[in-house]
Each structure stands twice: as C-alpha cells, then as structure tokens.
Design a protein around this motif. Structure first.
Motif, mmCIF file in Angstrom:
data_model
loop_
_atom_site.group_PDB
_atom_site.id
_atom_site.type_symbol
_atom_site.label_atom_id
_atom_site.label_comp_id
_atom_site.label_asym_id
_atom_site.label_seq_id
_atom_site.Cartn_x
_atom_site.Cartn_y
_atom_site.Cartn_z
ATOM 1 N N TRP A 78 26.365 15.449 81.992
ATOM 2 C CA TRP A 78 25.565 14.961 83.114
ATOM 3 C C TRP A 78 25.262 16.058 84.120
ATOM 4 C CZ3 TRP A 78 22.857 10.711 83.677
ATOM 5 C CH2 TRP A 78 22.297 10.449 84.924
ATOM 6 N N SER A 79 23.992 16.141 84.551
ATOM 7 C CA SER A 79 23.580 17.022 85.641
ATOM 8 C C SER A 79 23.079 16.159 86.782
ATOM 9 C CB SER A 79 22.459 17.970 85.194
ATOM 10 O OG SER A 79 22.968 18.951 84.333
ATOM 11 N N GLU A 80 23.486 16.493 87.974
ATOM 12 C CA GLU A 80 23.104 15.745 89.169
ATOM 13 C C GLU A 80 22.235 16.636 90.039
ATOM 14 O OE1 GLU A 80 23.306 12.246 91.569
ATOM 15 O OE2 GLU A 80 23.994 12.585 89.530
ATOM 16 N N GLU A 81 21.102 16.089 90.484
ATOM 17 C CA GLU A 81 20.191 16.831 91.353
ATOM 18 C C GLU A 81 20.486 16.464 92.800
ATOM 19 O OE1 GLU A 81 15.906 18.651 91.675
ATOM 20 O OE2 GLU A 81 16.922 18.121 89.824
ATOM 21 N N LEU A 82 20.778 17.487 93.613
ATOM 22 C CA LEU A 82 21.040 17.275 95.037
ATOM 23 C C LEU A 82 19.727 17.171 95.803
ATOM 24 C CD1 LEU A 82 24.009 19.777 95.553
ATOM 25 C CD2 LEU A 82 24.106 17.286 95.324
ATOM 26 N N PRO A 83 19.754 16.613 97.012
ATOM 27 C CA PRO A 83 18.520 16.455 97.792
ATOM 28 C C PRO A 83 17.773 17.761 98.056
ATOM 29 C CG PRO A 83 20.275 15.157 98.767
ATOM 30 C CD PRO A 83 20.896 15.975 97.671
ATOM 31 N N ASP A 84 18.493 18.896 98.080
ATOM 32 C CA ASP A 84 17.821 20.182 98.322
ATOM 33 C C ASP A 84 17.201 20.760 97.050
ATOM 34 O OD1 ASP A 84 19.972 21.125 96.864
ATOM 35 O OD2 ASP A 84 20.729 22.452 98.438
ATOM 36 N N GLY A 85 17.293 20.024 95.935
ATOM 37 C CA GLY A 85 16.695 20.465 94.684
ATOM 38 C C GLY A 85 17.654 21.210 93.771
ATOM 39 N N THR A 86 18.870 21.468 94.239
ATOM 40 C CA THR A 86 19.873 22.159 93.432
ATOM 41 C C THR A 86 20.384 21.227 92.348
ATOM 42 O OG1 THR A 86 20.580 23.386 95.388
ATOM 43 C CG2 THR A 86 22.071 23.395 93.516
ATOM 44 N N SER A 87 20.455 21.730 91.138
ATOM 45 C CA SER A 87 20.993 20.954 90.034
ATOM 46 C C SER A 87 22.437 21.381 89.792
ATOM 47 C CB SER A 87 20.158 21.184 88.770
ATOM 48 O OG SER A 87 20.678 20.416 87.716
ATOM 49 N N VAL A 88 23.339 20.402 89.736
ATOM 50 C CA VAL A 88 24.755 20.665 89.509
ATOM 51 C C VAL A 88 25.130 20.059 88.174
ATOM 52 C CG1 VAL A 88 27.103 20.250 90.338
ATOM 53 C CG2 VAL A 88 25.255 20.634 91.977
ATOM 54 N N ARG A 89 25.685 20.859 87.289
ATOM 55 C CA ARG A 89 26.168 20.343 86.006
ATOM 56 C C ARG A 89 27.487 19.623 86.297
ATOM 57 N NH1 ARG A 89 26.415 25.340 82.355
ATOM 58 N NH2 ARG A 89 27.312 23.812 80.940
ATOM 59 N N LEU A 90 27.353 18.405 86.784
ATOM 60 C CA LEU A 90 28.470 17.669 87.349
ATOM 61 C C LEU A 90 29.590 17.403 86.348
ATOM 62 C CD1 LEU A 90 29.675 16.336 89.821
ATOM 63 C CD2 LEU A 90 28.386 14.259 89.256
ATOM 64 N N GLY A 91 29.254 17.009 85.137
ATOM 65 C CA GLY A 91 30.283 16.733 84.140
ATOM 66 C C GLY A 91 31.115 17.968 83.831
ATOM 67 N N VAL A 92 30.461 19.099 83.687
ATOM 68 C CA VAL A 92 31.158 20.359 83.408
ATOM 69 C C VAL A 92 31.975 20.775 84.629
ATOM 70 C CG1 VAL A 92 30.833 22.818 82.906
ATOM 71 C CG2 VAL A 92 29.467 21.108 81.704
ATOM 72 N N TRP A 93 31.377 20.674 85.819
ATOM 73 C CA TRP A 93 32.075 21.045 87.048
ATOM 74 C C TRP A 93 33.346 20.211 87.214
ATOM 75 C CZ3 TRP A 93 33.412 18.202 91.390
ATOM 76 C CH2 TRP A 93 33.945 18.944 92.444
ATOM 77 N N LEU A 94 33.232 18.919 86.976
ATOM 78 C CA LEU A 94 34.374 18.025 87.123
ATOM 79 C C LEU A 94 35.470 18.377 86.117
ATOM 80 C CD1 LEU A 94 35.205 15.695 88.887
ATOM 81 C CD2 LEU A 94 34.108 14.143 87.296
ATOM 82 N N SER A 95 35.087 18.635 84.882
ATOM 83 C CA SER A 95 36.061 19.009 83.855
ATOM 84 C C SER A 95 36.759 20.324 84.214
ATOM 85 C CB SER A 95 35.351 19.138 82.507
ATOM 86 O OG SER A 95 36.237 19.591 81.524
ATOM 87 N N ASN A 96 35.985 21.305 84.642
ATOM 88 C CA ASN A 96 36.560 22.602 85.017
ATOM 89 C C ASN A 96 37.459 22.472 86.242
ATOM 90 O OD1 ASN A 96 35.245 23.846 82.918
ATOM 91 N ND2 ASN A 96 33.588 24.635 84.177
ATOM 92 N N THR A 97 37.030 21.697 87.215
ATOM 93 C CA THR A 97 37.824 21.520 88.433
ATOM 94 C C THR A 97 39.150 20.851 88.113
ATOM 95 O OG1 THR A 97 35.799 21.377 89.744
ATOM 96 C CG2 THR A 97 37.800 20.542 90.758
ATOM 97 N N ARG A 98 39.112 19.862 87.237
ATOM 98 C CA ARG A 98 40.351 19.178 86.856
ATOM 99 C C ARG A 98 41.295 20.142 86.138
ATOM 100 N NH1 ARG A 98 41.225 13.591 83.386
ATOM 101 N NH2 ARG A 98 43.474 13.576 83.640
ATOM 102 N N SER A 99 40.763 20.939 85.226
ATOM 103 C CA SER A 99 41.627 21.857 84.487
ATOM 104 C C SER A 99 42.184 22.966 85.382
ATOM 105 C CB SER A 99 40.887 22.458 83.293
ATOM 106 O OG SER A 99 39.881 23.338 83.728
ATOM 107 N N ARG A 100 41.535 23.221 86.510
ATOM 108 C CA ARG A 100 41.988 24.269 87.432
ATOM 109 C C ARG A 100 42.600 23.677 88.708
ATOM 110 N NH1 ARG A 100 36.286 26.920 86.392
ATOM 111 N NH2 ARG A 100 36.731 27.935 84.422
#
Length: 140
Positions: free
Chosen positions: A95-117
């Motif tokens: 999943w990628s989430e688009e923020l109001p400023d137009g930035t796209s965040v690869r949310l699923g990957v970010w969440l997985s990486n954040t959890r592992s770290r």
C-alpha cells in the motif's frame, strides 16, 4: 587508489543498505574524537579531516539524520490518514498513501520496516505509534 582523496559523497548515498554519505559526515564531524588508528584508516580510504569552518557555517549545515526524521514524520502522517479513513492500522505491505502535499509514502513497507527497527525508536516515537493503535509499539 592509494594517496587519493575521496570526493564529496552526499548524505543519502546508499551502498549495500548503508548510508555512506551520512557515515562520512559523522566521521568528519567527530574527527577529533576518533582514535589515531581510526583516523589513519580513514586517511588510507581517502577521507581527509574536515577543514576548519567558521561557527556560522557549521551551524548552517543540515544535521545528518534529518532525512530519516522526516521519513518518520511522513510515515506517521500517512498512517494517521490511512487509519482515519479505513478505521484500522492493518496496512497491506504494497500500500502507498498519498499525503495532502502530494508526497507518496510506501506505507506498508514503512510500517514493516519501522516495526522491525522498533528497538531503535525513541520513547516519544513509540508513544506516537501506540497512540495510533499499533499494539507492537505499546509492548516494545
């Protein structure tokens, strides 16, 4: 090559998953704290001690890790937006989430990486994630 000088490497330059640019900045900023052997090995790699700069120039330079802190902020904003819309913090890895400023965040990957770290997260960061409903952030 022996005796050569390493050129400037921009923080964020990744080699085998390591931010070599940020590492070089950290070595040069902490040059005085390094042991003689560490300095010698860096010189052999082509790294030179930093030139003396004025106090004004040193303060004007962005700090290493700023991009990483910004990534955490973007990830939290994306997760909050997703959780508000979907009613859950369970995010598909792709999943990628688009923020109001137009930035796209690869949310699923970010969440997985954040959890592992999570062991490297600050207490404040863990509290923010727990406040969004992430159970693993409470238990950490």
């Amino acid at each position: 090559a022996p005796g050569s000088v390493l050129g400037y490497v921009e923080p964020g330059a990744m080699v085998n998953g390591l931010d070599v640019g940020a590492w070089l900045v950290a070595q040069q900023e902490g040059w005085e704290e390094l042991s003689g052997g560490q300095r010698e090995r860096l010189v052999q790699l082509g790294v030179r001690p930093p030139e003396k700069k004025s106090a004004v120039a040193a303060k004007a330079r962005p700090r290493a890790g700023g991009a990483r802190a910004g990534a955490f902020e973007r990830g939290v904003a994306a997760l909050a937006q997703y959780a508000e819309r979907e009613g859950t913090v369970v995010v598909p890895r792709s999943w990628s989430e688009e923020l109001p400023d137009g930035t796209s965040v690869r949310l699923g990957v970010w969440l997985s990486n954040t959890r592992s770290r999570r062991a490297t997260l600050t207490g404040e960061q863990l509290e923010r994630l727990a406040g969004l409903g992430l159970e693993w952030a409470v238990a950490a």
